[in-house]
Structures are given as structure tokens and as C-alpha cells.
Scaffold this motif. Structure first.
Motif, PDB file in Angstrom:
ATOM      1  N   LYS A 556       0.856  -1.187   0.000  1.00 35.35           N
ATOM      2  CA  LYS A 556       0.000   0.000   0.000  1.00 35.35           C
ATOM      3  C   LYS A 556       0.891   1.236   0.000  1.00 35.35           C
ATOM      4  N   LYS A 602      -7.228  -5.132  -1.155  1.00 34.49           N
ATOM      5  CA  LYS A 602      -5.933  -4.591  -1.561  1.00 34.49           C
ATOM      6  C   LYS A 602      -6.064  -3.732  -2.820  1.00 34.49           C
ATOM      7  N   ASP A 605      -6.766  -0.306  -1.891  1.00 30.97           N
ATOM      8  CA  ASP A 605      -5.582   0.308  -1.300  1.00 30.97           C
ATOM      9  C   ASP A 605      -4.592   0.754  -2.367  1.00 30.97           C
TER      10      ASP A 605
END
Length: 841
Positions: A556, A602, A605
Motif C-alpha cells: 500500500k 488490496k 488500497d
């Protein structure tokens, strides 16, 4: 304790559950009791006067509740609750619908007489005598409570009520019983208390052992009534007139002295040889006094499920799980959860009869059919996590086999109905998106809107799994789930190729030398690398293609180049696990679904705006293949043959469905493809199969997830304890750990106020090195069978079974984690020291 004090406590308890309570009291007997609650921090409003003024007062107070977590509101009315048409004339009826009502309509335990009995369970006969001559005033009941005193016992224990005195004396953490025994006056009072309140003969309860034995055996004996064998009728116990007092006192023991109770009950049952008595023929509600009774109830519940009697099973499961044994015995807790799952399975089967499929197989499956597949998967998962498949001699494996057979029969009927509809209307069904149109219909419009899209191609993610996944991804996001129709055969080379962009090249299957390959135009798409290259050919540097494992490694804050608008993420883990079908449903599937959900999160992110998750095919899971599962190929020439399909030229046969030409959706240099009309196979029978045409194999998910406006983070706190301790020695591989979920602590995001919402919690059990896993959570009602995480509402305190590895000894740590961030909420340390193979002491 007086009646007034008891009722005050009762109303405060109701307020703690409902925040607002409207008391209807046409006889005005509770007025002073309600007014007195103001001294305990309760906001008491008198609604006996003008209704307009009362309504305004209530409204102002009610609106303050969301802003003041400590506010408790009680509204007193000197009238009966309005019913039916009368409610239309009552200006305060809307508030009675928002808050709790006392007494509850139809709740016998909240009428005046029942409340008096509950206040004085040890004085049941006296209470009944008072009510035999009409309804006594509250002052008369209060006087009854103060009429019997035990001053010496009260001085020693600090309690005045007989029930509280007994509880204090039986607490092994104190020396109160020894002090009583040393005082002739106190001992005499105890003898009088036990004799008068419990009806037990004088001199039979002079030691803690004797008093425990009389209390527990009395409950057991009174529940059996006339069926108690003659040999046991001479064992000292209370008379039937004291049954309610005994029951309420034992309930307090089970609540306040849990571990003393568990130890004492086991010892008493063994000393008296009670386990040899069979409760199977009793018509009374299953009792909770001794562990062996809970085991007997468990056995009866298994029999009811096996007999296909969900109502009887529900009653037994409800009674069995609501006991101290199911809560604190990890083996029983896990076993009861499996039986609950089995009962849910037979209910799901009953709610999804195949003869209702009609001409809408897709709609039927989404509404009902997938519930059966999910229920069966949950049952297999829970059974696979059992620490013992025959807890206390109750065979749960036979139960699983019985329901596996029922599931097999259901699958066969569903398959027959589906094939009949396909023969009538063709494939794919109306209302579905054909697999080779998903990219065009779903992904390309998102890209055209300027959104960055992560496109997940998940091998063997069948529709019902995606339906569960969708529920987990809704927090803070908008989620839609459509249904797609896979191309036939439902195999990876064809399905994955179909999910890519058309790029002005038609899909084709070419058969050569006994093998088959999929092409787009002249480009072979036989391997994952080939298919990745096809995406890159379509989007160039605007596209990346990689595995889910690699996607997880991206950090991230380290975004992909701005030029990338499409990320293609491949996952083959579910299909790989399917080669070991036990691992697929029993243990690894939970981890795979967690990884997939984490991969979706994810994506956001990493700066993506939308995620589309779909699959090449689903799968059938049919354990224990039986005779008749092998399907004979019809006469003809099979140039390619797999477990659930074959390419070639064949004569028509009733055991197969033949598809060709426009029915396939692609070109093929073979006359047709055939699939079994049953769940059977042409070759290589196994529990996990795909390639054919069934709802489980051929309905694929189209799950679209987009970011929603950010929600304010809500704080929750999770605590773990073992017998009220953070560190403890255990002598069992199946300890029961207490978990409490509150409202203050580390952060977890919610899309609504956290109060009463479910919190997802990951439990890991690791050795001293903090990395080696040495245990897991056992089956329980809070366990999510897709992720292996717990989902518990805030405000809940419960126990969960931990299953430690057979070979583990020494220290280990049980950790509660936020599954999204891996932040630890709490942990406890257990020191495992096995002295024998019995239950923990």
C-alpha cells in the motif's frame, strides 16, 4: 431481598437490554417501585397526565438516547396497554412500539403472581397461599421477604437472603462454610435454612459436599419424577413442592460458580452412578444438571436429524446448546454446532425441492438451491474441525454420511430437472450473461467511465461461494452480484479464455491428437501465460497481469503507474485444493476465501476504483462416489474424454446431453460435446469434479465491487480470558476460552453504528515462537465457515472452543486479530500440561 427490590432489579435488567421501557400498571401497584428507580440513574417519566405534555416529554428524552450512552428511559402509565383498534386512539402507542413494554403481552412470567414467585423461589408455598385469597398488596409481599431471617449467617456471609447465603457458602474461593461449621449458632441457622427453604431433612447438609449433592441430585430426581428408580429414592433430596426453589438456586450456581459447579457435578454423577440411567424415554425437557444428560440429549438430537425430523431436532438442539455443558465443554460445544449445521441442512433440503425448478433454474438456484450447497459445505467444514468425531460416544461421522447421501439424492433430482429444461430451452438460460460476454458487458463499460478496474479471474469460484464473499465485502463498498453462464465443457482452458476480451477474434476449440486447445483467432490460449499475453495485446502498458500471490505482495502506498487502468489477477488456489477434496471443504477453503477477500480489499488500497470477480467454472462436490456414478459413453467416437465431458461424434443416448453448433458459443472441429445428465462421470471418479453441465459447475459469479463514501471508523474492543485469567495452565487439548466484544478499543470500520453490529475476528493459536500454529478454533455458532473467522456482535460475551494439536505441550498463545489489518485485539497464554486424556479439570 424484598419484592420491591427484586422488581427494581428486574426492570433495570430490562432497561439494559432495551434502553427504553414503558410500564403499564392499571392497578397502580408499581408506582413507587418505578419512582424509586430515579435514584439508580434511570430517567423516569410520568405519562399519567395530559397526553400532549407526556408525548413531548417522551419525545425529547427519546431523542437524547443516541447521544447519551448511559441514558435509560422508563415511562410509567397507570393504564393497561392498548390493543387492536384501541392503539389508534392512544397518542403514545408509537413510543410503545419503539421501546420495550412491561409486562410483555402474553408473557406469563411477567404477571404479578409469577414475579412474586420469582422473587421468593424458596417461599413458593407461602406466595401461592397469599395469592389463593386474591392479589396481595406489594407491602404484604415485601413483608413476606423480611419475615424469615438468619442473623448469624447474614453476619458471616454478608447476605440476608437464603439464596445468596447458600451461594456464598458454596464458593470454594472462600472459607465461609468452615466459619459456619465452627459456630454452633450459625450451623443451627444453616440447618434451619436448608430445612425450611429447601425442604431437606434436618442434619443432611452439614458439609459443602453434602449440600452440593442434595442440590444437584434434587434437581435431577425431581425432573425424573416417578421414573426415578427405587434405589435412588432413598438418596436425600428436596420434595416436589420445592422444585422451583431448587431449580432457581442451581441456575444461580451455574451462573455465579461456574467452575465449582462443573467439578462438583462430575464428581456427584460419578459417585452416584447416575450416567447409567437412560433419559431417552423421558418426555420432559432435557435437563442441564449433569454432563451425561447433555450427552444423552445430543444423541437424541442426532437421531432426530437422521430421522429427518427438523422440529424435534430444533427443540433438542435449542435445549442442549443452552446449557452450561455446551458452553464450557469444548467437545460438546463443537458437537452441538455440527448437529445444528446438520439440522440446518435438512431444513435447506426441505425448502429447495427440485420439482419447483420449472422453467427458471437460475432464479430457483439463487433463491433456494444455493442454500443447500452452502449448508452442506458448512456441515462438512464444521465436521472436519471436530476435535473428536465421536464425542462421548456420539457418532457424528455417521450423521455426516447420512446427510451426504441425502445431498447426493437432491443433486440427482436437481440435475434431472435442469437437463430437462436445457433440452427444452437450450443453454445458456435466459437472464444470464454468457461467459464470453462478461468482459464486454461488465468490464469494458467501467473502463469506458475512466475507472481503474481490477479483474479477478478465480479458478473454480462457484456461484454460492461468491454469494458469501459478496456479503463480506459490503462494508464500506457497493456490491452487486450477477450470474453468468459458463461455456460447456466447464474446464479451465475454455473458461479462462472466454473471460478475456474478444479483440475481434472468435473463440475456437481445436482438437488434435487426443488433446484440445482453445484459440482466439490464430492465437493459442492454452496456458496462463498465453492468456496474460492476450490481455496485454488488448491494453498494452495500460494493463498488468499477475497472480493473486504477487498481488498480495504489492505494498500500500506504492501504486502502479498511472497508465495502468486494468489489472488482471489470476487465482488457481481453489481448483488446486480441489484435487484434495477434503482440504477444499474442511480446512483450506477458509484460507483461500480470506486471501481472495484480502486481494479485493488490496485493490482499493492500490488506487483502483472497481473490482470485478468472476470464474472459469464451479464444481460439484460429492464425497464417497458410489456404484452407478460411472456413466457409459454412448456408441460413437470420443476424440477427447474427461471425467464430465467428451468431444467427438456419438449416437443419441438417454444418459448424456449432446450440445453442438450455436449451443456451444464457439467453433470446434468436432461434431459435438456430450455431458452426463446425472452427477456421474465418464472416467476418474472423485469427490471434486467439473467439466459437465450442472448448476454448481456452470453458473458462475459476476461480482462487482466499487468503493463507497468513507465511513467513520468505529471503535471496538475484544478481550480473551480462560477461567477469568490471562495466563493459565490447562490439562486438556480442548479448552473453552471466553471472548467478550465491547465498544471501546482498537478501530474497525463499520458502515453503520457499531452498536449491535457483527465484528469479524481472526483467532490464531501459536507456539512460543509466535509463528508456528498449534491449534485452531473449533466449530461454534459464531464461526464463519467461509473464512474461518468469528463474527460476533458487539455487546456479546461467550465461550469458544479451542482445538490444540495432539502433540502440543507447553506454552502457547491464543491471539484475537483484526483480519483486515492483523492488529491484535487481545491475547492469552495457556500452558498445556496433559496428565491424562480426560476433560480439563
Amino acid at each position: 431481598m424484598s419484592f420491591s427490590s427484586y422488581l427494581q432489579d428486574y426492570l433495570v435488567q430490562r432497561l439494559s437490554e432495551e434502553r427504553g421501557l414503558m410500564v403499564f400498571d392499571p392497578h397502580r401497584r408499581y408506582r413507587e417501585i418505578c419512582d424509586a428507580l430515579a435514584s439508580r440513574g434511570v430517567t423516569v417519566l410520568d405519562a399519567c397526565g395530559p397526553t400532549t405534555e407526556s408525548r413531548d416529554q417522551i419525545a425529547r428524552a427519546w431523542l437524547q438516547i443516541p447521544h447519551d450512552g448511559s441514558l435509560q428511559l422508563l415511562v410509567y402509565r397507570d393504564r393497561a396497554a392498548a390493543v387492536d383498534e384501541e392503539r389508534l386512539l392512544d397518542p403514545l402507542s408509537s413510543f410503545s412500539e419503539l421501546m420495550g413494554v412491561f409486562p410483555r403481552p402474553g408473557a406469563a412470567h411477567e404477571n404479578y403472581r409469577s414475579l412474586a414467585v420469582q422473587a421468593y423461589p424458596e417461599l413458593t408455598e407461602e406466595v401461592e397461599s397469599l395469592f389463593a385469597h386474591g392479589e396481595p398488596a406489594v407491602s404484604v409481599l415485601d413483608a413476606l421477604g423480611s419475615g424469615r431471617t438468619f442473623p448469624v449467617l447474614a453476619d458471616i456471609t454478608g447476605f440476608s437472603s437464603p439464596r445468596d447465603i447458600v451461594i456464598a457458602l458454596l464458593d470454594s474461593r472462600s472459607d465461609l462454610f468452615t466459619r459456619v461449621s465452627a459456630s454452633p449458632a450459625a450451623a443451627a441457622e444453616l440447618d434451619a435454612l436448608v430445612s425450611s427453604v429447601l425442604g431437606i431433612p434436618s442434619g443432611t447438609a452439614s458439609t459443602p459436599d453434602a449440600l452440593w449433592r442434595i442440590l444437584l441430585f434434587s434437581e435431577f430426581a425431581l425432573a425424573r419424577g416417578e421414573s426415578l428408580p427405587p434405589a435412588y429414592r432413598q438418596v436425600p433430596h428436596a420434595p416436589p413442592s420445592r422444585a422451583q426453589a431448587i431449580s432457581r438456586l442451581n441456575d444461580r450456581l451455574r451462573r455465579d460458580l461456574v467452575h465449582d459447579y462443573l467439578d462438583r457435578a462430575e464428581t456427584i454423577a460419578e459417585e452416584l452412578g447416575l450416567a447409567a440411567l437412560d433419559d431417552a424415554d423421558l418426555e420432559t425437557e432435557p435437563a442441564a444438571t449433569f454432563r451425561f444428560q447433555n450427552v444423552q440429549t445430543l444423541r437424541r438430537a442426532v437421531e432426530a436429524v437422521s430421522a429427518g425430523d427438523p422440529e424435534a431436532a430444533a427443540a433438542l438442539v435449542g435445549a442442549g446448546r443452552a446449557t452450561i455443558w455446551a458452553e464450557h465443554d469444548a467437545l460438546l460445544s463443537a458437537a452441538w454446532y455440527v448437529v445444528q449445521q446438520a439440522r440446518d441442512m435438512i431444513e435447506a433440503l426441505a425448502a429447495a425441492p427440485a420439482d419447483e425448478i420449472g422453467q427458471d433454474p437460475v432464479g430457483w438456484y439463487r433463491r433456494r438451491g444455493l442454500c443447500v450447497d452452502r449448508a452442506y459445505r458448512a456441515l462438512v467444514f464444521s465436521h472436519g474441525r471436530l476435535p473428536d468425531e465421536e464425542p462421548y460416544g456420539v457418532d457424528l461421522t455417521a450423521l455426516l454420511e447420512s446427510l451426504s447421501n441425502a445431498y447426493r439424492v437432491w443433486i440427482g433430482r436437481v440435475q434431472s430437472a435442469l437437463i430437462g429444461e436445457v433440452r427444452r430451452a437450450g443453454w445458456p438460460p435466459d437472464g444470464t450473461i454468457r461467459q464470453d460476454r462478461i468482459f464486454e458487458r461488465v468490464v469494458e463499460p467501467l473502463l469506458a467511465e475512466g475507472k481503474r478496474v481490477a479483474y479477478f479471474l478465480v479458478d473454480a469460484l462457484r456461484y454460492e461461494l461468491a454469494d458469501s464473499l459478496a456479503e463480506k465485502l459490503k462494508v464500506g463498498r457497493t456490491v452487486s452480484l450477477e450470474v453468468g453462464a459458463a461455456l460447456i465443457p466447464t474446464k479451465t482452458p475454455l473458461g479462462m479464455a472466454a473471460l478475456g476480451p474478444e479483440n475481434r477474434a472468435k473463440l475456437a476449440v481445436r482438437i488434435d491428437g487426443g488433446g484440445w486447445k482453445v484459440f482466439r483467432g490464430d492465437q493459442a490460449l492454452a496456458t496462463a501465460a498465453d492468456r496474460d499475453a492476450w490481455f496485454l495485446r488488448y491494453k498494452g502498458d495500460q494493463c498488468v497481469a499477475e497472480t493473486l500471490a504477487k498481488w498480495h505482495k504489492r505494498k500500500k502506498g506504492s501504486p502502479l503507474p498511472d497508465t495502468v487502468s486494468l489489472a488482471v489477477i489470476r487465482s488457481t488456489e481453489i481448483d488446486s485444493a480441489g484435487e484434495n477434496a477434503d482440504a477444499l471443504l474442511r480446512s483450506s477453503l477458509e484460507n483461500l476465501m480470506n486471501e481472495l477477500a484480502a486481494g479485493v480489499r488490496k485493490s482499493f488500497d492500490l488506487g483502483f476504483d472497481a473490482v470485478v470477480v468472476t470464474a472459469d467454472h464451479g464444481f460439484l462436490y460429492l464425497p464417497q462416489r458410489v456404484a452407478g456414478d460411472h456413466v457409459t459413453l454412448p456408441p460413437g467416437n470420443a476424440v477427447v474424454r474427461h471425467d464430465r465431458f467428451a468431444f467427438g461424434s456419438f449416437e443419441p443416448a438417454e444418459q448424456v446431453l449432446m450440445l453442438s453448433g450455436s449451443q456451444l458459443g464457439y467453433e470446434v472441429n468436432a461434431e459435438s460435446v456430450i455431458v452426463p445428465v446425472s452427477p456421474g462421470v465418464f472416467a476418474h471418479p472423485g469427490s471434486y469434479t467439473h467439466g459437465g453441465l450442472s448448476l454448481q459447475e456452470a453458473l458462475i459469479p459476476i461480482l462487482t465491487v466499487q468503493a463507497a463514501p468513507a465511513q467513520r471508523a468505529r471503535a471496538v474492543a475484544v478481550s480473551l480470558r480462560y477461567r477469568d485469567r490471562k495466563e493459565a495452565r490447562v490439562t486438556s487439548l480442548n479448552p473453552a476460552v471466553t471472548i467478550a466484544v465491547g465498544g471501546e478499543g482498537k478501530e474497525l470500520d463499520f458502515d453503520e453504528s457499531w452498536a449491535g453490529q457483527r465484528v469479524e475476528i481472526q483467532i490464531v493459536v501459536v507456539a512460543d515462537d509466535n509463528t508456528t500454529e498449534v491449534g485452531r478454533v473449533g466449530p461454534n455458532e459464531f464461526l464463519d465457515t467461509d473464512t474461518g473467522h468469528l463474527r460476533i456482535r458487539t455487546g456479546t460475551t461467550t465461550t469458544i472452543p479451542i482445538v490444540l494439536d495432539e502433540e502440543h505441550r507447553g506454552r502457547c498463545t491464543v491471539r484475537a486479530l483484526n483480519p483486515n489489518t492483523q492488529v491484535e485485539y487481545d491475547s492469552i497464554t495457556l500452558d498445556v500440561s496433559i496428565l491424562d486424556f480426560g476433560m480439563e479439570s
